[in-house]
Structures are given as C-alpha cells and as structure tokens.
Motif scaffolding. Structure first.
Motif, PDB file in Angstrom:
ATOM      1  N   PHE A  82       0.807  -1.220   0.000  1.00  0.00           N
ATOM      2  CA  PHE A  82       0.000   0.000   0.000  1.00  0.00           C
ATOM      3  C   PHE A  82       0.841   1.273   0.000  1.00  0.00           C
ATOM      4  CE2 PHE A  82      -2.726  -3.218   1.936  1.00  0.00           C
ATOM      5  CZ  PHE A  82      -3.837  -3.122   1.117  1.00  0.00           C
ATOM      6  N   VAL A  83       2.146   1.130   0.108  1.00  0.00           N
ATOM      7  CA  VAL A  83       3.045   2.290   0.171  1.00  0.00           C
ATOM      8  C   VAL A  83       3.394   2.698  -1.262  1.00  0.00           C
ATOM      9  CG1 VAL A  83       5.302   3.100   0.961  1.00  0.00           C
ATOM     10  CG2 VAL A  83       3.957   1.550   2.401  1.00  0.00           C
ATOM     11  N   PRO A  84       3.265   3.989  -1.592  1.00  0.00           N
ATOM     12  CA  PRO A  84       3.545   4.449  -2.957  1.00  0.00           C
ATOM     13  C   PRO A  84       4.936   4.033  -3.439  1.00  0.00           C
ATOM     14  CG  PRO A  84       2.568   6.213  -1.670  1.00  0.00           C
ATOM     15  CD  PRO A  84       2.842   5.091  -0.716  1.00  0.00           C
ATOM     16  N   GLY A  85       4.964   3.440  -4.620  1.00  0.00           N
ATOM     17  CA  GLY A  85       6.217   3.029  -5.231  1.00  0.00           C
ATOM     18  C   GLY A  85       6.772   1.718  -4.719  1.00  0.00           C
ATOM     19  N   ARG A  86       6.129   1.118  -3.734  1.00  0.00           N
ATOM     20  CA  ARG A  86       6.604  -0.151  -3.162  1.00  0.00           C
ATOM     21  C   ARG A  86       5.698  -1.272  -3.629  1.00  0.00           C
ATOM     22  NH1 ARG A  86      10.031   0.902   1.480  1.00  0.00           N
ATOM     23  NH2 ARG A  86      10.501  -1.295   1.308  1.00  0.00           N
ATOM     24  N   GLU A  87       6.225  -2.470  -3.633  1.00  0.00           N
ATOM     25  CA  GLU A  87       5.465  -3.652  -4.024  1.00  0.00           C
ATOM     26  C   GLU A  87       5.787  -4.785  -3.068  1.00  0.00           C
ATOM     27  OE1 GLU A  87       6.894  -4.291  -7.972  1.00  0.00           O
ATOM     28  OE2 GLU A  87       5.374  -2.996  -8.856  1.00  0.00           O
ATOM     29  N   ALA A  88       4.891  -5.739  -3.017  1.00  0.00           N
ATOM     30  CA  ALA A  88       5.131  -6.953  -2.245  1.00  0.00           C
ATOM     31  C   ALA A  88       5.535  -8.045  -3.225  1.00  0.00           C
ATOM     32  CB  ALA A  88       3.870  -7.343  -1.486  1.00  0.00           C
ATOM     33  N   PHE A  89       6.659  -8.685  -2.978  1.00  0.00           N
ATOM     34  CA  PHE A  89       7.164  -9.726  -3.867  1.00  0.00           C
ATOM     35  C   PHE A  89       7.229 -11.061  -3.138  1.00  0.00           C
ATOM     36  CE2 PHE A  89       9.294  -6.071  -5.989  1.00  0.00           C
ATOM     37  CZ  PHE A  89       8.736  -6.252  -7.250  1.00  0.00           C
ATOM     38  N   GLY A  90       6.891 -12.110  -3.851  1.00  0.00           N
ATOM     39  CA  GLY A  90       7.000 -13.447  -3.290  1.00  0.00           C
ATOM     40  C   GLY A  90       8.418 -13.812  -2.913  1.00  0.00           C
ATOM     41  N   LEU A  91       9.388 -13.352  -3.709  1.00  0.00           N
ATOM     42  CA  LEU A  91      10.784 -13.654  -3.387  1.00  0.00           C
ATOM     43  C   LEU A  91      11.227 -12.945  -2.111  1.00  0.00           C
ATOM     44  CD1 LEU A  91      12.461 -13.662  -6.916  1.00  0.00           C
ATOM     45  CD2 LEU A  91      11.892 -15.621  -5.474  1.00  0.00           C
ATOM     46  N   ASP A  92      10.695 -11.744  -1.878  1.00  0.00           N
ATOM     47  CA  ASP A  92      11.002 -11.060  -0.619  1.00  0.00           C
ATOM     48  C   ASP A  92      10.463 -11.876   0.556  1.00  0.00           C
ATOM     49  OD1 ASP A  92      12.138  -8.999  -2.045  1.00  0.00           O
ATOM     50  OD2 ASP A  92      10.458  -7.616  -1.774  1.00  0.00           O
ATOM     51  N   LEU A  93       9.260 -12.379   0.398  1.00  0.00           N
ATOM     52  CA  LEU A  93       8.638 -13.172   1.459  1.00  0.00           C
ATOM     53  C   LEU A  93       9.414 -14.470   1.693  1.00  0.00           C
ATOM     54  CD1 LEU A  93       6.312 -12.973   3.395  1.00  0.00           C
ATOM     55  CD2 LEU A  93       4.860 -14.067   1.694  1.00  0.00           C
ATOM     56  N   MET A  94       9.891 -15.072   0.628  1.00  0.00           N
ATOM     57  CA  MET A  94      10.706 -16.278   0.793  1.00  0.00           C
ATOM     58  C   MET A  94      11.997 -15.965   1.547  1.00  0.00           C
ATOM     59  SD  MET A  94      10.153 -18.273  -2.819  1.00  0.00           S
ATOM     60  CE  MET A  94      11.391 -19.478  -2.425  1.00  0.00           C
ATOM     61  N   ALA A  95      12.613 -14.830   1.245  1.00  0.00           N
ATOM     62  CA  ALA A  95      13.821 -14.421   1.964  1.00  0.00           C
ATOM     63  C   ALA A  95      13.492 -14.146   3.434  1.00  0.00           C
ATOM     64  CB  ALA A  95      14.440 -13.185   1.312  1.00  0.00           C
ATOM     65  N   ASP A  96      12.328 -13.536   3.688  1.00  0.00           N
ATOM     66  CA  ASP A  96      11.886 -13.300   5.069  1.00  0.00           C
ATOM     67  C   ASP A  96      11.737 -14.623   5.814  1.00  0.00           C
ATOM     68  OD1 ASP A  96      11.692 -10.647   4.255  1.00  0.00           O
ATOM     69  OD2 ASP A  96       9.502 -10.612   4.265  1.00  0.00           O
ATOM     70  N   PHE A  97      11.050 -15.586   5.189  1.00  0.00           N
ATOM     71  CA  PHE A  97      10.816 -16.893   5.819  1.00  0.00           C
ATOM     72  C   PHE A  97      12.124 -17.619   6.102  1.00  0.00           C
ATOM     73  CE2 PHE A  97       6.221 -17.959   4.276  1.00  0.00           C
ATOM     74  CZ  PHE A  97       5.754 -16.832   4.920  1.00  0.00           C
ATOM     75  N   LEU A  98      13.006 -17.647   5.113  1.00  0.00           N
ATOM     76  CA  LEU A  98      14.268 -18.346   5.287  1.00  0.00           C
ATOM     77  C   LEU A  98      15.108 -17.693   6.382  1.00  0.00           C
ATOM     78  CD1 LEU A  98      16.077 -20.642   4.351  1.00  0.00           C
ATOM     79  CD2 LEU A  98      16.988 -19.123   2.593  1.00  0.00           C
TER      80      LEU A  98
END
Length: 118
Positions: A82-98
């Motif tokens: 929801f932040v302007p210019g930012r996106e949520a990526f699955g790869l970011d989430l995978m890095a978070d989980f790992l």
C-alpha cells in the motif's frame, strides 16, 4: 532465575522494537535508490534472521519464534503493497521466511552451546 527472566524480557522488547523499525522502513515510499537485486533479498534475509533470533531468545522456543517472525513478514509485505512506489514480492517473502527460520534455529543452537559450557 531472575536474571534469566530479565534477559528474556530484554529480547522480547528488542524483538518488538525491531518489528517497529522494519515497519518504519517499509513505510517509506520508494525513491528508486533502494538496494539492487539480489542485495535486497539479502537485506530481507538478514532483517528477518535477526527477528527470528530475537523472538527465539525471548520465547525460548523455535516454533513460536519462527511463526511470529514469518507471520510478521507476511503482514509487512502486505503493508508495503500500500506504500507508494513499493510492491510486495514473493521472493522477498521467501527471503523473510528463510531468514526467520535460520535466525530462530540458530538462536536455539547458540543457547544449547552456551548451556554446555562448564
């Protein structure tokens, strides 16, 4: 026992504080000056490894530490979308989980090594 409880409380407070820092960082609109790929994934990994470590040291158990850290990664990625210019990526989430997994797992091993000292 009092010092141990104080130490756990310290780590719990640090985990909550780190969550606040992560929230503030992900609230910043993108300026195009962020970390390039793949360094952004390394930053996600490190940030959530620290969070997993702090939760595990505070809670003393791997599973809740990992789950809290991973769930926060989901919430933070959603928030970031929801932040302007930012996106949520699955790869970011995978890095978070790992990172959360290895941080929480590593904190448990570190505690075991500390307990084995004479």
């Amino acid at each position: 026992m009092g010092q141990r409880l104080a130490g756990k409380r310290l780590y719990l407070g640090l985990a909550l504080g780190w969550m606040g820092v992560l929230w503030l960082l992900s609230s910043q609109p993108a300026t195009g000056a962020g970390l390039p790929h793949p360094w952004d994934k390394a930053a996600h990994f490190a940030a959530y490894a620290l969070l997993g470590f702090l939760w595990q040291r505070g809670l003393g158990r791997f599973r809740p530490a990992f789950l809290l850290s991973a769930l926060y990664g989901v919430v933070d990625e959603w928030h970031q979308s929801f932040v302007p210019g930012r996106e949520a990526f699955g790869l970011d989430l995978m890095a978070d989980f790992l990172g959360a997994y290895l941080g929480a797992r590593g904190a448990g091993r570190w505690e075991a090594l500390r307990g084995a000292r004479p």
